[in-house]
Design a protein around this motif. Structure first.
Motif, short mmCIF file in Angstrom:
data_model
loop_
_atom_site.label_atom_id
_atom_site.label_comp_id
_atom_site.label_asym_id
_atom_site.label_seq_id
_atom_site.Cartn_x
_atom_site.Cartn_y
_atom_site.Cartn_z
N LEU A 44 9.72 17.52 14.78
CA LEU A 44 8.87 17.57 13.59
C LEU A 44 7.66 16.64 13.74
CD1 LEU A 44 11.58 17.45 10.79
CD2 LEU A 44 9.93 19.28 11.09
N PRO A 45 6.74 17.00 14.60
CA PRO A 45 5.56 16.13 14.74
C PRO A 45 4.81 16.03 13.41
CG PRO A 45 5.37 18.12 16.12
CD PRO A 45 6.70 18.18 15.48
N PHE A 46 4.30 14.83 13.13
CA PHE A 46 3.55 14.63 11.89
C PHE A 46 2.36 15.58 11.84
CE2 PHE A 46 5.07 10.00 12.27
CZ PHE A 46 6.20 10.26 11.51
N GLY A 47 2.05 16.05 10.67
CA GLY A 47 0.92 16.95 10.51
C GLY A 47 0.74 17.29 9.05
N GLU A 48 0.08 18.39 8.82
CA GLU A 48 -0.25 18.74 7.44
C GLU A 48 1.01 19.00 6.62
OE1 GLU A 48 -2.95 22.05 5.24
OE2 GLU A 48 -3.28 21.76 7.39
N ARG A 49 2.02 19.57 7.27
CA ARG A 49 3.25 19.91 6.54
C ARG A 49 4.42 18.97 6.86
NH1 ARG A 49 2.87 24.37 3.45
NH2 ARG A 49 1.28 25.90 3.99
N VAL A 50 4.18 18.00 7.66
CA VAL A 50 5.20 16.98 7.96
C VAL A 50 4.56 15.62 7.74
CG1 VAL A 50 6.81 16.07 9.65
CG2 VAL A 50 6.28 18.52 9.65
N ILE A 51 4.89 15.01 6.63
CA ILE A 51 4.19 13.79 6.25
C ILE A 51 5.16 12.62 6.16
CG2 ILE A 51 2.45 15.11 4.98
CD1 ILE A 51 3.89 14.22 2.38
N THR A 52 4.58 11.43 6.00
CA THR A 52 5.37 10.21 5.82
C THR A 52 5.17 9.70 4.40
OG1 THR A 52 3.67 8.59 6.37
CG2 THR A 52 4.79 9.65 8.22
N ASN A 53 5.84 8.61 4.11
CA ASN A 53 5.69 7.95 2.81
C ASN A 53 4.23 7.69 2.47
OD1 ASN A 53 6.28 6.07 5.11
ND2 ASN A 53 5.62 4.53 3.62
N ALA A 54 3.43 7.35 3.47
CA ALA A 54 2.04 7.00 3.20
C ALA A 54 1.29 8.17 2.56
CB ALA A 54 1.35 6.57 4.50
N GLU A 55 1.45 9.35 3.14
CA GLU A 55 0.77 10.52 2.57
C GLU A 55 1.45 11.00 1.28
OE1 GLU A 55 0.10 9.66 6.43
OE2 GLU A 55 1.91 10.84 6.06
N ALA A 56 2.77 10.85 1.26
CA ALA A 56 3.52 11.39 0.12
C ALA A 56 3.06 10.77 -1.19
CB ALA A 56 5.02 11.16 0.33
N LEU A 57 2.76 9.46 -1.15
CA LEU A 57 2.40 8.78 -2.38
C LEU A 57 1.05 9.21 -2.91
CD1 LEU A 57 3.58 5.19 -1.43
CD2 LEU A 57 4.58 6.65 -3.17
N ARG A 58 0.22 9.75 -2.01
CA ARG A 58 -1.14 10.10 -2.43
C ARG A 58 -1.38 11.60 -2.44
NH1 ARG A 58 -4.91 5.48 -2.29
NH2 ARG A 58 -3.74 3.69 -1.55
N ASN A 75 0.79 -1.23 0.00
CA ASN A 75 0.00 0.00 0.00
C ASN A 75 0.82 1.29 0.00
OD1 ASN A 75 -2.87 -0.90 0.14
ND2 ASN A 75 -2.07 -2.05 1.90
N VAL A 76 1.88 1.29 0.76
CA VAL A 76 2.64 2.54 0.89
C VAL A 76 4.14 2.32 0.81
CG1 VAL A 76 0.85 3.75 2.18
CG2 VAL A 76 2.55 2.38 3.42
N GLY A 77 4.56 1.15 0.32
CA GLY A 77 5.98 0.83 0.38
C GLY A 77 6.57 0.44 -0.96
N CYS A 78 7.23 -0.71 -0.97
CA CYS A 78 8.03 -1.15 -2.11
C CYS A 78 7.30 -1.02 -3.43
CB CYS A 78 8.42 -2.63 -1.95
SG CYS A 78 8.64 -3.21 -0.28
N ILE A 79 6.08 -1.53 -3.47
CA ILE A 79 5.42 -1.69 -4.77
C ILE A 79 4.99 -0.35 -5.36
CG2 ILE A 79 3.40 -2.69 -5.93
CD1 ILE A 79 3.86 -5.21 -4.24
N PRO A 80 4.19 0.46 -4.64
CA PRO A 80 3.82 1.74 -5.28
C PRO A 80 5.02 2.65 -5.53
CG PRO A 80 3.03 1.64 -3.01
CD PRO A 80 3.48 0.26 -3.37
#
Lengths: 480, 480
Positions: free
Chosen positions: A158-172, A51-56
């Motif tokens: 850098l707490p996660f939020g609207e302007r600090v994202i992870t791979n999961a949000e980055a892909l979408r 979903n959010v890793g190797c494949i996408p």
């Protein structure tokens, strides 16, 4: 479920599998007589890789690579090159393909098999064999497979939020920012930095030490030099301040950096805290991973806990899908073997290769020379540049290379590090040789290598290594 | 030279090497005491591979591939793509790199070593151990290595000329024609057709039967369907007529075709006729190749001729540089061994892979299923499509595949055929396994394959093959 259990409200299973990534591959016809619960609270079913890793990510890497090769192809005779990358189109192609696989898999687990129940909730351990879900359901089983994976580490500054994202949000992402800071120097950070750079984002990568430093120092330096986007080494983010247009990062070197978006990819932590595997009484490594033995049994007070298994990122030193899959095969086999009173299968497969689909591509396995020496091996390394082969001439390449690390005397292949096009494929013949106990002796000359394929880079590194072994032998004979 | 020989004008050597391609690798410190003549009449020194074959073609293939991927990349999210390829710039880069290697090599052979003489003339055999050059020099040696290679076959209907050229001229074209007809369906024709198509020439390929038919029928069909330029199958050129603007070809199917330039790549013939190896009394195959034994000794009346060796295209069933190089290593070793009265080294290396750097790329080794069955093997083939792996999703590929051919029972790897990106690299793990006697049993699961690299295509083909072996075994057991 048996009505006469001491706690009537506890739902009894034969097997609970926590995590539907590699864990989802465990149910099989061999386990068709077990009542199985599969637990997964991911937004999308099927785990990180799908979903959010190797494949996408690789589906973004491919157009990114094409665009980069084109834009930097002047030296190869390319002229007037232009290409735009359509972020929305790529994203929609990726998830148009992946989301149906995820939802189809979920549907099948929910309704497809009479012996399998799907629990789409967060769970925590309350005892060695008992879990409680977020809604208060209590689940119990004699066999529990902990395949709960890992998640991106959150940085205090850098707490996660609207302007600090992870791979999961980055892909979408709905749309691309103008500027992005990528935090981290590992595989995830390096892959995403390369992708967003190619898609036209002004990327800056912040690396605490050096990128891909686990692989090999020389490779790390070559990577940092060859990467086509700015990379700041040896810096961390001390604090972040929201501004009108974005985020201002205050860095450890005293400088500041304005950005629209931060992709935090500074490592991943095992989900043992959210699962509270501590409440199960299990043993944990200092980094939070579960301790398992060679049979993938989770330890408890230094001895295997009865019927508790773990696999993948939550227990492995390698955060790699192919490792998690192998772990899962061992667990699946041992679930059957242990029920039948048969000997368990040991997970002794090795060595473990890894590939980073960044730019330049990187792949490796085993030890760098420094690693090998620190382990006490009398070893040497040889390096062969792509540019010293005909394929390297075709690429007009002057940055890529293959290194192999060899034990003196035995000629055993202790490791390899490759940076350059097709590194992920090129490493495999070496992995295969090392896996089946072949040394470098006779490996190059014992097979044909089609000329002038890129594999000649590996062939020539092997020949060099053999030359050194020959010289060693000649010197030893001369000394006798 | 000895003045008292019966024919005083004959120049005596210990070793004459005819052909400075792979033959040029034979001189070594082990032969430093021999008086060696190297004979080569090529326009440029160093043989086909370096000057007009494998190496320069790949340097054209690389930019061609990039341009093609870009122009066909809409499905991957590429937009507004444009690129021009600068023929003159590529050509000059290629030969700016290669010509100095050729001339440097020639210079070294001409003056670099006291025991080596360079003869830059056409030669012919006049006796088993004697040659005459075009200028009338007579050369004699007890050991002669015939490494004279092959050349493009000239078609009766299409004599070579200004408008009918070979690979040698094609690579150095001053400027590109608008239209080109490529004759042939082998590696050379398929590589050049792909290159000129990408460089913007309106290419049409004429194939007598089907392209790359020696590899595998299914692969041949897939290749013809996937190639991005027009290909006419089952046709030959009956005659050609010069027109005002070019050449009109009359084809066997009754149609005509106008073109500016014809690239004739309808196979290559061994240079035994120009060398008149027949005058040496040696044995020849029906196609003109010299007959050699497993020690690379040329046969004469069915027995090894004393001190006469051959290697590469002039004797091999494989017209492949890596085969010629291996042959040369055997000859070099056996020149030393025979002088020392030691046992000769047999050339038993196998299997032989080959790669065609066309579009799509193709690689293979060993037998297709049809070949294996015609040899009496009880065999089966499995096929795994790129599109069934995560890497295939990244490529958005629906035409590429890997087939492997396996012997029932033993699980021996009899062959593999791959069509698709990186085929030339992907084939190597299978070559390695087959070369070292590994069967498909345990091959996939005995090593890690980094996810989601293209090597997973091979891994999955292997797993499928093992499944069939397992089914066979289960059926055999059930039948007992």
């Amino acid at each position: 479920m048996t009505a006469e259990t001491p706690q009537a409200q506890v739902e009894e299973f034969d097997l609970i599998i926590i995590g539907a990534g590699s864990g989802n591959s465990i149910p099989s016809p061999m386990l068709a007589d077990r009542r199985i619960a599969i637990v997964d609270d991911g937004e999308r079913f099927g785990g990180t890789c799908l979903n959010v890793g190797c494949i996408p990510t690789k589906m973004f890497v491919r157009p990114a690579d094409l665009a980069r090769e084109l834009r930097t192809g002047e030296h190869l005779g390319l002229r007037n090159a232009h290409v735009d990358l359509d972020w929305a189109a790529v994203r929609d192609r990726v998830f148009g393909r992946i989301d149906p696989i995820s939802s189809g898999g979920e549907q099948y687990r929910a309704t497809g098999e009479p012996n399998i129940s799907l629990v789409r909730e967060q769970v925590k351990f309350v005892a060695e064999h008992e879990l409680i879900t977020a809604s208060g359901r209590r689940l119990r089983a004699n066999n529990i497979v902990i395949a709960g994976g890992s998640r991106p580490r959150e940085l205090p500054a850098l707490p996660f939020g609207e302007r600090v994202i992870t791979n999961a949000e980055a892909l979408r992402l709905e749309s691309l920012p103008d500027r992005m800071v990528v935090i981290g120097g590992g595989a995830v950070a390096c892959e995403f930095a390369a992708v967003f750079d190619a898609f036209g984002v002004a990327v800056e990568q912040l690396v605490r030490s050096t990128p891909l430093r686990g692989v090999d120092e020389e490779l790390s330096e070559a990577y940092a030099a060859a990467a086509g986007w700015p990379m700041r080494l040896g810096v961390t983010v001390e604090s972040a301040t929201e501004t009108e247009s974005g985020l201002r990062l205050e860095l450890s070197d005293g400088t500041e950096l304005e950005t629209d978006l931060v992709l935090a990819a500074a490592g991943r932590i095992p989900n043992t805290d959210t699962l509270d595997t501590y409440a199960g009484g299990f043993d944990h490594h200092a980094d939070g991973r579960l301790v398992v033995d060679v049979y993938q049994r989770v330890l408890r007070g230094g001895v295997p806990a009865d019927g508790i298994w773990a696999l993948g990122d939550i227990s492995s030193e390698h955060q790699l899908k192919h490792v998690a899959n192998q772990d899962a095969r061992i667990v699946a086999a041992n679930l059957v073997a242990s029920a039948a009173g048969e000997p368990l299968e040991a997970n002794t497969l090795g060595p473990v290769p890894m590939a980073v689909f960044t730019s330049p591509e990187v792949a490796s396995f085993g030890d760098s020379l420094a690693d090998a020496e620190s382990k006490g091996y009398d070893a040497f390394a040889v390096r062969h540049n792509y540019g010293w082969t005909a394929w390297g001439w075709a690429l007009d390449d002057d940055t890529s290379f293959c290194k192999i690390v060899v034990e003196r005397g035995s000629g055993a292949l202790l490791g390899a590090q490759i940076i350059g096009p097709d590194a992920a494929i090129l490493v495999q013949t070496l992995v295969q040789a090392a896996s089946f106990g072949q040394t470098v002796r006779g490996l190059a000359r014992g097979q044909y290598w089609p000329h002038p394929a890129a594999t000649e880079i590996v062939e020539n590194a092997l020949l060099k290594a053999e030359e050194i072994l020959d010289q060693d032998e000649a010197m030893a004979e001369a000394g006798e």
